[in-house]
Design a protein around this motif. Structure first.
Motif, PDB file in Angstrom:
ATOM      1  N   SER A   1      45.398  43.828  52.571  1.00  0.00           N
ATOM      2  CA  SER A   1      46.501  44.289  51.725  1.00  0.00           C
ATOM      3  C   SER A   1      46.205  45.707  51.221  1.00  0.00           C
ATOM      4  O   SER A   1      45.046  46.140  51.189  1.00  0.00           O
ATOM      5  CB  SER A   1      46.689  43.350  50.534  1.00  0.00           C
ATOM      6  N   GLN A   2      47.241  46.391  50.804  1.00  0.00           N
ATOM      7  CA  GLN A   2      47.053  47.729  50.238  1.00  0.00           C
ATOM      8  C   GLN A   2      46.214  47.649  48.966  1.00  0.00           C
ATOM      9  O   GLN A   2      45.412  48.545  48.691  1.00  0.00           O
ATOM     10  CB  GLN A   2      48.399  48.407  49.965  1.00  0.00           C
ATOM     11  N   ASP A   3      46.358  46.573  48.207  1.00  0.00           N
ATOM     12  CA  ASP A   3      45.511  46.378  47.023  1.00  0.00           C
ATOM     13  C   ASP A   3      44.032  46.293  47.407  1.00  0.00           C
ATOM     14  O   ASP A   3      43.173  46.846  46.724  1.00  0.00           O
ATOM     15  CB  ASP A   3      45.918  45.116  46.257  1.00  0.00           C
ATOM     16  N   ASP A   4      43.736  45.566  48.503  1.00  0.00           N
ATOM     17  CA  ASP A   4      42.354  45.467  48.977  1.00  0.00           C
ATOM     18  C   ASP A   4      41.822  46.847  49.365  1.00  0.00           C
ATOM     19  O   ASP A   4      40.712  47.226  48.979  1.00  0.00           O
ATOM     20  CB  ASP A   4      42.244  44.526  50.177  1.00  0.00           C
TER      21      ASP A   4
ATOM     22  N   ASN B   1      42.877  49.812  48.380  1.00  0.00           N
ATOM     23  CA  ASN B   1      42.732  50.637  47.171  1.00  0.00           C
ATOM     24  C   ASN B   1      41.505  50.229  46.363  1.00  0.00           C
ATOM     25  O   ASN B   1      40.804  51.081  45.817  1.00  0.00           O
ATOM     26  CB  ASN B   1      43.986  50.559  46.309  1.00  0.00           C
ATOM     27  N   ARG B   2      41.235  48.933  46.274  1.00  0.00           N
ATOM     28  CA  ARG B   2      40.061  48.453  45.542  1.00  0.00           C
ATOM     29  C   ARG B   2      38.784  48.959  46.202  1.00  0.00           C
ATOM     30  O   ARG B   2      37.864  49.428  45.523  1.00  0.00           O
ATOM     31  CB  ARG B   2      40.056  46.929  45.483  1.00  0.00           C
TER      32      ARG B   2
ATOM     33  N   LYS C   1      38.472  51.592  48.081  1.00  0.00           N
ATOM     34  CA  LYS C   1      38.405  53.039  47.821  1.00  0.00           C
ATOM     35  C   LYS C   1      37.908  53.316  46.411  1.00  0.00           C
ATOM     36  O   LYS C   1      37.126  54.250  46.197  1.00  0.00           O
ATOM     37  CB  LYS C   1      39.775  53.682  48.033  1.00  0.00           C
ATOM     38  N   SER C   2      38.334  52.511  45.443  1.00  0.00           N
ATOM     39  CA  SER C   2      37.904  52.721  44.056  1.00  0.00           C
ATOM     40  C   SER C   2      36.404  52.479  43.886  1.00  0.00           C
ATOM     41  O   SER C   2      35.796  53.004  42.952  1.00  0.00           O
ATOM     42  CB  SER C   2      38.701  51.835  43.096  1.00  0.00           C
TER      43      SER C   2
ATOM     44  N   LYS D   1      36.431  35.914  47.742  1.00  0.00           N
ATOM     45  CA  LYS D   1      37.746  36.545  47.711  1.00  0.00           C
ATOM     46  C   LYS D   1      37.546  38.042  47.893  1.00  0.00           C
ATOM     47  O   LYS D   1      36.577  38.605  47.376  1.00  0.00           O
ATOM     48  CB  LYS D   1      38.446  36.273  46.375  1.00  0.00           C
ATOM     49  N   ASN D   2      38.469  38.691  48.572  1.00  0.00           N
ATOM     50  CA  ASN D   2      38.335  40.117  48.865  1.00  0.00           C
ATOM     51  C   ASN D   2      38.110  40.959  47.614  1.00  0.00           C
ATOM     52  O   ASN D   2      37.422  41.964  47.666  1.00  0.00           O
ATOM     53  CB  ASN D   2      39.565  40.634  49.602  1.00  0.00           C
ATOM     54  N   GLN D   3      38.693  40.546  46.499  1.00  0.00           N
ATOM     55  CA  GLN D   3      38.539  41.347  45.286  1.00  0.00           C
ATOM     56  C   GLN D   3      37.130  41.269  44.707  1.00  0.00           C
ATOM     57  O   GLN D   3      36.741  42.125  43.921  1.00  0.00           O
ATOM     58  CB  GLN D   3      39.565  40.941  44.234  1.00  0.00           C
TER      59      GLN D   3
END
Length: 143
Positions: free
Chosen positions: A26-29, A31-32, A34-35, A53-55
């Motif tokens: 996902s784009q959230d993954d 972006n996370r 990258k952060s 979990k990916n997060q």
């Protein structure tokens, strides 16, 4: 009895996880990651695996590097991000049989003798693909 429950739980967790790539994350993954400063805008994740979990956890290789992260929401002191650019890696060992409770992993050794693990689990052919493709990418880009 508790040992069997833990083993069943670990097998259940690993069976839920799959190997993904830049297009399936996902784009959230993205972006996370990258952060965490382990993915640049011009990088493409070729294969990604999370043992949770990916997060919270991820292991991947890109067109520039091999990386791994673990985020502990309860204790930030336990957070860990590791990566190495291909040019800085001197050795990659693949460990397929790492015991019942551990996932197969690659042991990455850098020029400064720093080491870290990149884990992947699942079906044997997918693990083999992850390992062989990341090794191929390293050999191609290490100079």
């Amino acid at each position: 009895m508790n040992k069997y429950i833990i083993i069943t739980f670990l097998l259940f967790l690993s069976s839920c996880n799959k190997i993904e790539n830049h297009k399936t994350l996902s784009q959230d993954d993205i972006n996370r990651i990258k952060s965490l400063k382990i993915l640049d805008d011009d990088e493409t994740i070729y294969q990604f695996y999370s043992q949770f979990k990916n997060q919270f956890a991820g292991n991947f290789y890109t067109n520039k590097r091999i990386a791994s992260y673990w985020i502990d929401k309860r204790d930030a002191k336990k957070n860990q991000t590791d990566f190495a650019y291909y040019k800085d890696i001197i050795k990659i060992d693949t460990i397929y049989n790492s015991g019942l409770t551990y996932s197969p992993y690659m042991l990455i050794t850098t020029k400064g003798n720093k080491t870290f693990q990149v884990s992947v689990d699942g079906e044997k052919d997918l693990i083999k693909s992850f390992f062989e493709n990341s090794l191929r990418e390293w050999r191609k880009r290490k100079n």
